[in-house]
Design a protein around this motif. Structure first.
Motif, PDB file in Angstrom:
ATOM      1  N   SER A 189     -16.715 -11.342  16.846  1.00 12.09           N
ATOM      2  CA  SER A 189     -16.060 -12.179  18.743  1.00 12.09           C
ATOM      3  C   SER A 189     -15.387 -12.674  18.724  1.00 12.09           C
ATOM      4  CB  SER A 189     -17.565 -11.952  19.495  1.00 12.09           C
ATOM      5  OG  SER A 189     -17.992 -13.174  18.930  1.00 12.09           O
ATOM      6  N   MET A 190     -14.912 -12.821  19.936  1.00 10.53           N
ATOM      7  CA  MET A 190     -13.539 -13.721  19.547  1.00 10.53           C
ATOM      8  C   MET A 190     -14.573 -15.227  19.951  1.00 10.53           C
ATOM      9  SD  MET A 190     -10.499 -12.422  20.160  1.00 10.53           S
ATOM     10  CE  MET A 190      -9.715 -13.970  19.572  1.00 10.53           C
ATOM     11  N   GLU A 191     -15.528 -15.316  20.409  1.00 10.68           N
ATOM     12  CA  GLU A 191     -16.131 -16.451  20.069  1.00 10.68           C
ATOM     13  C   GLU A 191     -16.005 -16.853  18.904  1.00 10.68           C
ATOM     14  OE1 GLU A 191     -20.671 -18.208  21.292  1.00 10.68           O
ATOM     15  OE2 GLU A 191     -20.164 -16.636  22.267  1.00 10.68           O
ATOM     16  N   LYS A 192     -16.917 -16.269  18.219  1.00 11.63           N
ATOM     17  CA  LYS A 192     -16.741 -16.313  16.329  1.00 11.63           C
ATOM     18  C   LYS A 192     -15.612 -16.716  16.095  1.00 11.63           C
ATOM     19  CE  LYS A 192     -21.479 -14.175  15.651  1.00 11.63           C
ATOM     20  NZ  LYS A 192     -22.505 -13.220  15.153  1.00 11.63           N
ATOM     21  N   VAL A 193     -14.255 -15.703  16.485  1.00  7.06           N
ATOM     22  CA  VAL A 193     -13.536 -15.525  15.562  1.00  7.06           C
ATOM     23  C   VAL A 193     -12.434 -17.217  15.972  1.00  7.06           C
ATOM     24  CG1 VAL A 193     -10.678 -15.447  16.083  1.00  7.06           C
ATOM     25  CG2 VAL A 193     -12.433 -13.693  15.656  1.00  7.06           C
ATOM     26  N   VAL A 194     -12.642 -17.836  17.644  1.00  9.07           N
ATOM     27  CA  VAL A 194     -12.296 -19.280  17.879  1.00  9.07           C
ATOM     28  C   VAL A 194     -12.779 -20.012  17.028  1.00  9.07           C
ATOM     29  CG1 VAL A 194     -12.392 -21.014  20.056  1.00  9.07           C
ATOM     30  CG2 VAL A 194     -11.709 -17.848  19.938  1.00  9.07           C
ATOM     31  N   ALA A 195     -14.484 -20.063  16.542  1.00 10.77           N
ATOM     32  CA  ALA A 195     -15.258 -20.920  16.059  1.00 10.77           C
ATOM     33  C   ALA A 195     -14.868 -20.923  14.591  1.00 10.77           C
ATOM     34  CB  ALA A 195     -16.387 -20.702  15.710  1.00 10.77           C
ATOM     35  N   ILE A 233      -8.725 -19.585   1.745  1.00  9.43           N
ATOM     36  CA  ILE A 233     -10.434 -19.223   1.639  1.00  9.43           C
ATOM     37  C   ILE A 233     -10.798 -18.546   2.677  1.00  9.43           C
ATOM     38  CG2 ILE A 233     -12.637 -19.338   0.618  1.00  9.43           C
ATOM     39  CD1 ILE A 233     -11.137 -21.646  -1.460  1.00  9.43           C
ATOM     40  N   LYS A 234     -11.609 -19.896   3.319  1.00 10.55           N
ATOM     41  CA  LYS A 234     -12.128 -19.732   4.993  1.00 10.55           C
ATOM     42  C   LYS A 234     -11.236 -17.992   5.929  1.00 10.55           C
ATOM     43  CE  LYS A 234     -15.318 -22.776   5.299  1.00 10.55           C
ATOM     44  NZ  LYS A 234     -16.400 -22.244   5.503  1.00 10.55           N
ATOM     45  N   ALA A 235      -9.714 -18.111   6.277  1.00  6.70           N
ATOM     46  CA  ALA A 235      -8.482 -17.370   6.672  1.00  6.70           C
ATOM     47  C   ALA A 235      -8.851 -16.740   5.988  1.00  6.70           C
ATOM     48  CB  ALA A 235      -7.014 -18.259   6.743  1.00  6.70           C
ATOM     49  N   GLY A 236      -8.591 -16.184   4.928  1.00 11.09           N
ATOM     50  CA  GLY A 236      -8.891 -14.983   3.978  1.00 11.09           C
ATOM     51  C   GLY A 236     -10.275 -13.702   4.458  1.00 11.09           C
ATOM     52  N   GLU A 237     -11.622 -14.817   4.645  1.00 16.07           N
ATOM     53  CA  GLU A 237     -12.852 -14.101   5.002  1.00 16.07           C
ATOM     54  C   GLU A 237     -13.182 -13.377   6.523  1.00 16.07           C
ATOM     55  OE1 GLU A 237     -15.280 -17.171   4.402  1.00 16.07           O
ATOM     56  OE2 GLU A 237     -15.179 -17.462   1.912  1.00 16.07           O
ATOM     57  N   LEU A 238     -11.906 -14.487   7.744  1.00 21.49           N
ATOM     58  CA  LEU A 238     -12.058 -14.337   8.637  1.00 21.49           C
ATOM     59  C   LEU A 238     -10.723 -12.818   9.191  1.00 21.49           C
ATOM     60  CD1 LEU A 238     -12.876 -14.996  11.452  1.00 21.49           C
ATOM     61  CD2 LEU A 238     -10.583 -16.779  11.708  1.00 21.49           C
ATOM     62  N   ILE A 239      -9.461 -12.901   8.223  1.00 20.64           N
ATOM     63  CA  ILE A 239      -9.058 -12.481   8.738  1.00 20.64           C
ATOM     64  C   ILE A 239      -9.837 -10.701   7.470  1.00 20.64           C
ATOM     65  CG2 ILE A 239      -6.727 -10.652   7.185  1.00 20.64           C
ATOM     66  CD1 ILE A 239      -5.582 -13.537   7.372  1.00 20.64           C
ATOM     67  N   ARG A 240     -10.259 -11.382   6.616  1.00 22.28           N
ATOM     68  CA  ARG A 240     -11.081  -9.347   6.448  1.00 22.28           C
ATOM     69  C   ARG A 240     -12.209  -9.250   7.431  1.00 22.28           C
ATOM     70  NH1 ARG A 240     -13.488 -11.286   2.098  1.00 22.28           N
ATOM     71  NH2 ARG A 240     -15.228 -11.744   2.882  1.00 22.28           N
ATOM     72  N   LYS A 241     -12.884  -9.910   8.222  1.00 23.01           N
ATOM     73  CA  LYS A 241     -14.072  -9.594   9.115  1.00 23.01           C
ATOM     74  C   LYS A 241     -13.570  -8.598  10.198  1.00 23.01           C
ATOM     75  CE  LYS A 241     -17.373 -13.147   7.559  1.00 23.01           C
ATOM     76  NZ  LYS A 241     -17.654 -13.980   8.107  1.00 23.01           N
ATOM     77  N   MET A 260      -2.675 -13.450  11.796  1.00 25.45           N
ATOM     78  CA  MET A 260      -2.677 -14.149  10.706  1.00 25.45           C
ATOM     79  C   MET A 260      -2.588 -14.080  10.085  1.00 25.45           C
ATOM     80  SD  MET A 260      -6.818 -15.298  11.348  1.00 25.45           S
ATOM     81  CE  MET A 260      -6.803 -16.587  10.151  1.00 25.45           C
ATOM     82  N   LEU A 261      -2.421 -12.431   9.474  1.00 25.48           N
ATOM     83  CA  LEU A 261      -2.248 -12.699   7.948  1.00 25.48           C
ATOM     84  C   LEU A 261      -0.437 -11.793   7.556  1.00 25.48           C
ATOM     85  CD1 LEU A 261      -2.959 -11.225   5.395  1.00 25.48           C
ATOM     86  CD2 LEU A 261      -3.131  -8.553   6.816  1.00 25.48           C
ATOM     87  N   GLU A 262       0.154 -11.903   9.383  1.00 29.31           N
ATOM     88  CA  GLU A 262       1.502 -12.347   9.148  1.00 29.31           C
ATOM     89  C   GLU A 262       2.236 -13.599   8.349  1.00 29.31           C
ATOM     90  OE1 GLU A 262       4.175  -9.517  11.517  1.00 29.31           O
ATOM     91  OE2 GLU A 262       1.653  -9.692  12.661  1.00 29.31           O
ATOM     92  N   MET A 263       0.732 -14.497   9.382  1.00 27.20           N
ATOM     93  CA  MET A 263       1.747 -15.988   9.367  1.00 27.20           C
ATOM     94  C   MET A 263       0.981 -16.663   7.528  1.00 27.20           C
ATOM     95  SD  MET A 263      -0.131 -17.652  13.363  1.00 27.20           S
ATOM     96  CE  MET A 263      -1.001 -18.968  11.850  1.00 27.20           C
ATOM     97  N   MET A 264      -0.010 -15.951   7.111  1.00 28.53           N
ATOM     98  CA  MET A 264       0.264 -16.376   6.271  1.00 28.53           C
ATOM     99  C   MET A 264       0.846 -15.922   5.033  1.00 28.53           C
ATOM    100  SD  MET A 264      -4.317 -15.906   5.601  1.00 28.53           S
ATOM    101  CE  MET A 264      -3.923 -16.389   4.339  1.00 28.53           C
ATOM    102  N   THR A 265       1.701 -14.000   4.934  1.00 32.89           N
ATOM    103  CA  THR A 265       1.801 -13.802   4.393  1.00 32.89           C
ATOM    104  C   THR A 265       3.704 -14.240   4.466  1.00 32.89           C
ATOM    105  OG1 THR A 265       1.990 -11.952   5.195  1.00 32.89           O
ATOM    106  CG2 THR A 265       0.501 -11.963   3.426  1.00 32.89           C
TER     107      THR A 265
END
Length: 132
Positions: free
Chosen positions: A74-80, A55-63, A2-7
């Motif tokens: 978990s992958m379940e939380k990532v998908v959500a 913002i939400k993508a940045g939070e997810l990447i940070r986590k 995701m970081l590669e996609m965003m940057t």
């Protein structure tokens, strides 16, 4: 990824300055503030993205990059989280609808499929497809 996609940058690039060669190390400090996060976004996206999604993508990447593996989602939380991000609609002030099509200030048409949640395309996607 995701970081590669965003940057728009590779995770490891020896052609960048030494402090920027490792994308994760370079970008990690920018994942905590929206202004910093917008500063690392791929400029080729030309701001065709919803700020709330960034913002939400940045939070997810940070986590996902947490140094402690037990704190990573978990992958379940990532998908959500990805589903939540996908549901965020893009409504910048400069974007207007004309006969069911989204128009940028440069009069580039972005077709809108009202049956789907997302009614926009990345300018990079349009270029790969030979225009929209």
């Amino acid at each position: 990824m995701m970081l590669e996609m965003m940057t728009g940058l590779r995770v490891l690039d020896l052609n960048r300055p030494p402090s920027q060669r490792n994308l994760v190390d370079w970008a990690r400090p920018s994942l905590i503030a929206i202004k910093k996060l917008k500063g690392i976004m791929d400029p080729r996206l030309e701001q065709y993205y919803p700020s709330q999604g960034v913002i939400k993508a940045g939070e997810l990447i940070r986590k996902c990059l947490d140094v402690n593996p037990n704190h990573r989602p978990s992958m379940e939380k990532v998908v959500a989280s990805l589903e939540e991000i996908n549901a965020i609609r893009m409504t910048p002030k400069w974007l207007k609808i004309n006969n069911g099509h989204l128009m940028s200030p440069h009069h580039e048409q972005r077709y809108c499929d009202h049956r789907r949640e997302n009614c926009y395309r990345s300018p990079l996607h349009a270029k790969q497809q030979g225009g929209v």
